[in-house]
Write a protein that holds these residues in place. Structure first.
Motif, PDB file in Angstrom:
ATOM      1  N   PHE A 171       0.829  -1.205   0.000  1.00  0.00           N
ATOM      2  CA  PHE A 171       0.000   0.000   0.000  1.00  0.00           C
ATOM      3  C   PHE A 171       0.862   1.253   0.000  1.00  0.00           C
ATOM      4  CE2 PHE A 171      -2.687  -3.217   1.956  1.00  0.00           C
ATOM      5  CZ  PHE A 171      -3.909  -2.997   1.342  1.00  0.00           C
ATOM      6  N   ARG A 172       0.467   2.235  -0.791  1.00  0.00           N
ATOM      7  CA  ARG A 172       1.095   3.533  -0.692  1.00  0.00           C
ATOM      8  C   ARG A 172       0.719   4.147   0.657  1.00  0.00           C
ATOM      9  NH1 ARG A 172       0.051   7.511  -5.667  1.00  0.00           N
ATOM     10  NH2 ARG A 172      -1.627   8.292  -4.335  1.00  0.00           N
ATOM     11  N   LYS A 173       1.578   4.969   1.227  1.00  0.00           N
ATOM     12  CA  LYS A 173       1.335   5.475   2.579  1.00  0.00           C
ATOM     13  C   LYS A 173       0.053   6.290   2.685  1.00  0.00           C
ATOM     14  CE  LYS A 173       5.949   5.435   4.595  1.00  0.00           C
ATOM     15  NZ  LYS A 173       6.994   6.250   5.265  1.00  0.00           N
ATOM     16  N   ASP A 174      -0.323   6.967   1.603  1.00  0.00           N
ATOM     17  CA  ASP A 174      -1.539   7.781   1.656  1.00  0.00           C
ATOM     18  C   ASP A 174      -2.748   7.057   1.068  1.00  0.00           C
ATOM     19  OD1 ASP A 174      -0.701   7.774  -0.964  1.00  0.00           O
ATOM     20  OD2 ASP A 174      -1.070   9.901  -1.311  1.00  0.00           O
ATOM     21  N   ALA A 175      -2.634   5.731   0.899  1.00  0.00           N
ATOM     22  CA  ALA A 175      -3.756   4.957   0.351  1.00  0.00           C
ATOM     23  C   ALA A 175      -4.971   5.059   1.257  1.00  0.00           C
ATOM     24  CB  ALA A 175      -3.352   3.497   0.177  1.00  0.00           C
ATOM     25  N   VAL A 176      -6.140   5.168   0.643  1.00  0.00           N
ATOM     26  CA  VAL A 176      -7.401   5.172   1.384  1.00  0.00           C
ATOM     27  C   VAL A 176      -8.009   3.777   1.273  1.00  0.00           C
ATOM     28  CG1 VAL A 176      -9.743   6.091   1.473  1.00  0.00           C
ATOM     29  CG2 VAL A 176      -7.804   7.635   1.130  1.00  0.00           C
ATOM     30  N   VAL A 177      -8.318   3.182   2.423  1.00  0.00           N
ATOM     31  CA  VAL A 177      -8.772   1.797   2.465  1.00  0.00           C
ATOM     32  C   VAL A 177     -10.069   1.706   3.262  1.00  0.00           C
ATOM     33  CG1 VAL A 177      -8.167  -0.570   3.107  1.00  0.00           C
ATOM     34  CG2 VAL A 177      -6.375   1.024   2.380  1.00  0.00           C
ATOM     35  N   LEU A 178     -11.066   1.036   2.704  1.00  0.00           N
ATOM     36  CA  LEU A 178     -12.303   0.741   3.416  1.00  0.00           C
ATOM     37  C   LEU A 178     -12.203  -0.664   3.975  1.00  0.00           C
ATOM     38  CD1 LEU A 178     -14.876   2.148   0.834  1.00  0.00           C
ATOM     39  CD2 LEU A 178     -13.987   3.280   2.870  1.00  0.00           C
TER      40      LEU A 178
END
Length: 234
Positions: A2-9
């Motif tokens: 994951f990229r550090k600023d990834a948004v994950v639900l």
């Protein structure tokens, strides 16, 4: 991955239904584990894997089948359970193929709920956010790609390919859906890909159901072609 600023639900309600992957208070593995507290994982299996993309981006979808046992509430024998988590991910070539947005949703029937938590890294709503509550418009803008995928909350709400996806979207076309504006949206549109995340309320008479949603699209001239859509129960 994951990229550090990834948004994950993730597949739990407040306060963990939306996060950035670098949030120090929670991680994805813990969020999934909270689906089955005090349980022991016996088996995991990946099913229904679908992938599409181009030189700049890839979208991946699939189902993670989790088999667990738990001895709770004084039960003399372990309780066997099976959970299915649907997954949708957007990978960016410019980020060394790291995930920039993802959703992990427990497959189950919707339950009456008005619980929403804030969407992380909120932005102004744009054309992709609006599609999250417009199944008819999604069908009209669906990409002509065999890897197009639409995933809902119930077991039967799963479609791959334009024909199956449009048929499923048609079933949703008369539903009363609206974005929960109090918790915001997160929308990113770039040169090669775009996505939007928001909380969605499904109203049926006096009953409200809470969902979160992720949509992924690619630019085609001045418009956007949808390649993936995922609704998650909260």
């Amino acid at each position: 991955m994951f990229r550090k600023d990834a948004v994950v639900l993730v597949p739990v309600a407040w306060p963990l239904d939306g996060m950035t992957i670098d949030d120090p208070s929670i991680n994805l593995a813990e969020a999934i584990a909270r689906m089955t507290p005090h349980a022991t994982l016996q088996r995991k299996k990946l099913n229904k894997v679908t992938a599409g993309g181009n030189a700049a981006m890839v979208w991946l979808s699939g189902e993670i089948e989790l088999a667990t046992t738990a001895g709770e509430h004084g039960e003399p024998r372990p309780i066997k359970k099976q959970h299915v988590v649907r997954v949708l991910e957007l990978l960016d070539a410019a980020s060394n193929w790291k995930v920039v947005a993802a959703s992990f949703g427990n497959v189950r029937a919707l339950e009456e709920s008005t619980v929403f938590s804030p969407i992380p890294a909120q932005t102004a709503a744009g054309p992709l956010s609006k599609l999250l509550v417009a199944p008819r418009e999604v069908a009209a803008s669906l990409a002509d790609d065999p890897a197009v995928v639409v995933q809902g909350t119930d077991k039967a709400e799963y479609a791959v390919g334009p024909v199956a996806a449009k048929a499923l979207l048609a079933k949703w076309s008369k539903l009363k859906l609206d974005i929960n504006k109090d918790t915001g949206v997160h929308e990113v549109r770039g040169k090669h890909w775009g996505y939007a995340v928001a909380n969605v309320r499904y109203s049926k008479g006096d009953i409200s159901y809470a969902m979160s949603a992720l949509i992924i699209a690619v630019p085609t001239g001045d418009t956007w072609s949808v390649v993936a859509l995922h609704y998650l129960p909260l």
